[in-house]
Write a protein that holds these residues in place. Structure first.
Motif, PDB file in Angstrom:
ATOM      1  N   UNK A  40       0.819  -1.212   0.000  1.00 29.33           N
ATOM      2  CA  UNK A  40       0.000   0.000   0.000  1.00 29.33           C
ATOM      3  C   UNK A  40       0.853   1.263   0.000  1.00 29.33           C
ATOM      4  N   UNK A  41       0.279   2.338  -0.487  1.00 30.30           N
ATOM      5  CA  UNK A  41       0.949   3.640  -0.471  1.00 30.30           C
ATOM      6  C   UNK A  41       1.378   3.984   0.961  1.00 30.30           C
ATOM      7  N   UNK A  42       2.623   4.414   1.105  1.00 29.73           N
ATOM      8  CA  UNK A  42       3.115   4.834   2.405  1.00 29.73           C
ATOM      9  C   UNK A  42       3.537   3.731   3.337  1.00 29.73           C
ATOM     10  N   UNK A  43       3.536   2.484   2.874  1.00 26.45           N
ATOM     11  CA  UNK A  43       3.868   1.362   3.751  1.00 26.45           C
ATOM     12  C   UNK A  43       5.368   1.090   3.845  1.00 26.45           C
ATOM     13  N   UNK A  44       6.186   2.028   3.342  1.00 27.78           N
ATOM     14  CA  UNK A  44       7.629   1.895   3.515  1.00 27.78           C
ATOM     15  C   UNK A  44       8.250   3.253   3.867  1.00 27.78           C
ATOM     16  N   UNK A  45       8.100   3.700   5.108  1.00 23.20           N
ATOM     17  CA  UNK A  45       8.851   4.880   5.532  1.00 23.20           C
ATOM     18  C   UNK A  45      10.352   4.592   5.493  1.00 23.20           C
ATOM     19  N   UNK A  46      11.126   5.559   5.013  1.00 27.28           N
ATOM     20  CA  UNK A  46      12.580   5.422   4.880  1.00 27.28           C
ATOM     21  C   UNK A  46      13.226   6.731   5.318  1.00 27.28           C
ATOM     22  N   UNK A  47      14.374   6.625   6.006  1.00 31.61           N
ATOM     23  CA  UNK A  47      15.113   7.838   6.376  1.00 31.61           C
ATOM     24  C   UNK A  47      15.319   7.932   7.879  1.00 31.61           C
ATOM     25  N   UNK A  48      15.376   9.157   8.428  1.00 33.74           N
ATOM     26  CA  UNK A  48      15.252  10.441   7.728  1.00 33.74           C
ATOM     27  C   UNK A  48      16.522  10.895   7.011  1.00 33.74           C
TER      28      UNK A  48
END
Length: 245
Positions: free
Chosen positions: A108-116
């Motif tokens: 789904x959209x947004x299901x992989x936060x990466x960073x910061x």
């Protein structure tokens, strides 16, 4: 800055502690794809309406710097430009819908936060990185890359036999023991660092706050849970007495 990659490839089991937790140790890595549209940064993630088992998995993400095609394991690491933190979210309620492809459960959209922040690969030793995850400020995952079954160079080389890894592509390298479920109101934080470095070398904390979504699944497969799936999602011994809806 994290740019949208041409592809995201994720490995399933890759930490000894996670393999022990799941009761199986792979002979070689297996993979799945997450869509580029799943990539995002710190922020808010809405758990889809009608689902209960939103799983979080803190991971080290590799960001490719140069093209890798049929490379040797000894040369795999030199194709990595940077490393950072990632959270491989997925909905266990939708696991059965796609026969192992993870399209609905993890795509789904947004299901992989990466960073910061990106950590320059030239500043770290790939065998000494640490991954940590916090749930509402409480530590729930911690491991170092020394505990991996398959190191970064091996993963790059193995994947490059099948597909060309291009600059900007992301490789997710697996999650350690302790991954579990987040519910609305929770905040999950993930950080990658090198505790052996002379100075601070860190991705910073990747923070995601979970909210209750308002959009249910209306077409095709519907969310499904059962006691075995709940135990798998939460982790043995951690299934709460009254899981909210």
């Amino acid at each position: 800055m994290i740019r949208r990659p041409s592809k995201v490839v994720a490995v399933h089991l890759n930490y000894r502690c996670r393999a022990a937790e799941r009761g199986k140790t792979p002979e070689f890595p297996s993979y799945f794809l997450k869509p580029p549209s799943s990539v995002t940064t710190s922020g808010v993630l809405a758990r889809p309406a009608g689902t209960r088992l939103l799983g979080f998995e803190g991971e080290i993400a590799l960001v490719l710097g140069t093209t890798a095609t049929r490379v040797d394991p000894a040369d795999g690491w030199r194709h990595v430009a940077a490393v950072t933190a990632a959270n491989d979210f997925g909905i266990y309620d939708m696991r059965a819908a796609d026969g192992g492809s993870n399209v609905r459960s993890k795509g789904a959209d947004g299901f992989l936060p990466v960073g910061p922040r990106l950590i320059d690969a030239g500043l770290v030793s790939p065998g000494r990185l640490r991954i940590r995850t916090w749930l509402n400020g409480v530590p729930v995952q911690q491991a170092t890359t020394e505990q991996m079954l398959f190191d970064f160079g091996y993963l790059i080389a193995d994947l490059s036999q099948t597909l060309t890894l291009e600059p900007g592509d992301i490789v997710l390298t697996g999650t350690p023991a302790g991954a579990s479920v987040a519910v609305p109101g929770d905040e999950v934080e993930v950080e990658v660092d090198d505790p052996t470095a002379a100075g601070p070398v860190t991705s910073g904390r990747l923070a995601t706050r979970i909210t209750a979504g308002s959009h249910p699944y209306r077409i095709g497969a519907r969310p499904h849970t059962d006691p075995a799936l709940e135990r798998l999602a939460w982790g043995e011994g951690r299934v709460p007495g009254g899981i909210d809806g």
